[in-house]
Design a protein around this motif. Structure first.
Motif, short mmCIF file in Angstrom:
data_model
loop_
_atom_site.label_atom_id
_atom_site.label_comp_id
_atom_site.label_asym_id
_atom_site.label_seq_id
_atom_site.Cartn_x
_atom_site.Cartn_y
_atom_site.Cartn_z
N ALA A 109 0.85 -1.19 0.00
CA ALA A 109 0.00 0.00 0.00
C ALA A 109 0.88 1.24 0.00
N LEU A 110 0.26 2.39 -0.24
CA LEU A 110 0.98 3.66 -0.31
C LEU A 110 0.48 4.58 0.78
N VAL A 111 1.42 5.23 1.48
CA VAL A 111 1.08 6.19 2.54
C VAL A 111 1.87 7.46 2.25
N THR A 112 1.16 8.52 1.84
CA THR A 112 1.84 9.71 1.36
C THR A 112 1.14 10.98 1.82
N SER A 113 1.89 12.07 1.88
CA SER A 113 1.31 13.38 2.16
C SER A 113 0.89 14.09 0.88
N SER A 114 1.13 13.46 -0.26
CA SER A 114 0.65 13.99 -1.53
C SER A 114 -0.82 13.67 -1.71
N TYR A 115 -1.45 14.38 -2.64
CA TYR A 115 -2.87 14.18 -2.91
C TYR A 115 -3.07 13.05 -3.93
N GLN A 116 -4.29 12.52 -3.95
CA GLN A 116 -4.59 11.41 -4.85
C GLN A 116 -4.35 11.78 -6.31
N PHE A 134 -4.27 -0.18 -1.51
CA PHE A 134 -4.99 1.06 -1.23
C PHE A 134 -3.98 2.19 -1.12
N PHE A 135 -4.53 3.43 -1.08
CA PHE A 135 -3.71 4.63 -0.99
C PHE A 135 -4.19 5.48 0.18
#
Length: 216
Positions: A109-116, A134-135
């Motif tokens: 999965a991806l965990v980021t402070s960027s937007y979808q 999931f993101f």
């Protein structure tokens, strides 16, 4: 760490080589509007890995620059659109490690402070969206990294014990968030500025190729 069942990747600077893209777009905005000159090391030291809101606050705190989240959002989004985020390259071995993890049966999965929208644009361009279960993006949380909320939400979504999940990060911001959620963290960076701040990570690696040796 062969027992790990799931891997949570950060995006910027971890899977995609985006920090210079962001720097090259923020630099003229800061120079033209606020007469502030920064170089790439300044970007890595003071801005990389943080949200726009935090960086706006930092501009005021560090240099007395009065601006707003709305202004910087509009200016940076317009700059990103002109520069075309599809030009952002993958980090070395990004696709290969995703393929290897997927083939091994580990969940991703991806965990980021960027937007979808950023995730869709960049990872979509490189054909990587299908690797992720999931993101967790900026709009899904109230408190972004370094708060542990994004990783806590990811753990809940995985429905696995935290000791069976590992985070892969490139900044101290992400490391703090991962550790705050009770996760082990593999740090991957060649930037000396960041490596000096990542000493608390369980592993400190030069590139994603080395992740294979630890997880597979």
């Amino acid at each position: 760490m062969k027992h790990v069942q799931a891997v949570l990747f950060d995006l910027d600077g971890t899977l995609i080589d985006s920090e210079h893209f962001y720097y090259s777009n923020w630099k003229p905005i800061l120079q033209q509007n606020f007469d502030l000159e920064i170089d790439f090391e300044d970007w890595l030291t003071f801005f990389a890995g943080h949200t726009l809101v935090r960086n706006v606050h930092f501009l005021k705190e560090q240099w007395g620059i009065e601006t707003t989240d709305e202004f910087m959002w509009q200016e940076t989004r317009a700059a990103y659109a002109r520069a075309d985020m599809r030009t952002i390259a993958l980090m070395p071995y990004a696709k290969e490690i995703l393929e290897d993890l997927q083939q091994s049966g580990k969940r991703i999965a991806l965990v980021t402070s960027s937007y979808q929208t950023t995730v869709d644009t960049v990872l979509g361009h490189h054909g990587l969206l299908g690797f992720f279960e999931f993101f967790i993006t900026r709009e899904r949380v109230e408190h972004p990294k370094p708060n542990p909320e994004p990783y806590t939400l990811a753990i809940e979504s995985m429905k696995l014990p935290a000791n069976e999940i590992v985070a892969i990060e490139d900044t101290s911001t992400g490391l703090k968030a991962a550790h705050g959620a009770g996760l082990s963290c593999i740090a991957v960076s060649r930037q000396e500025v960041e490596r000096a701040r990542l000493s608390a990570a369980e592993f400190m690696l030069d590139d994603l190729a080395a992740v294979r040796e630890i997880l597979l």
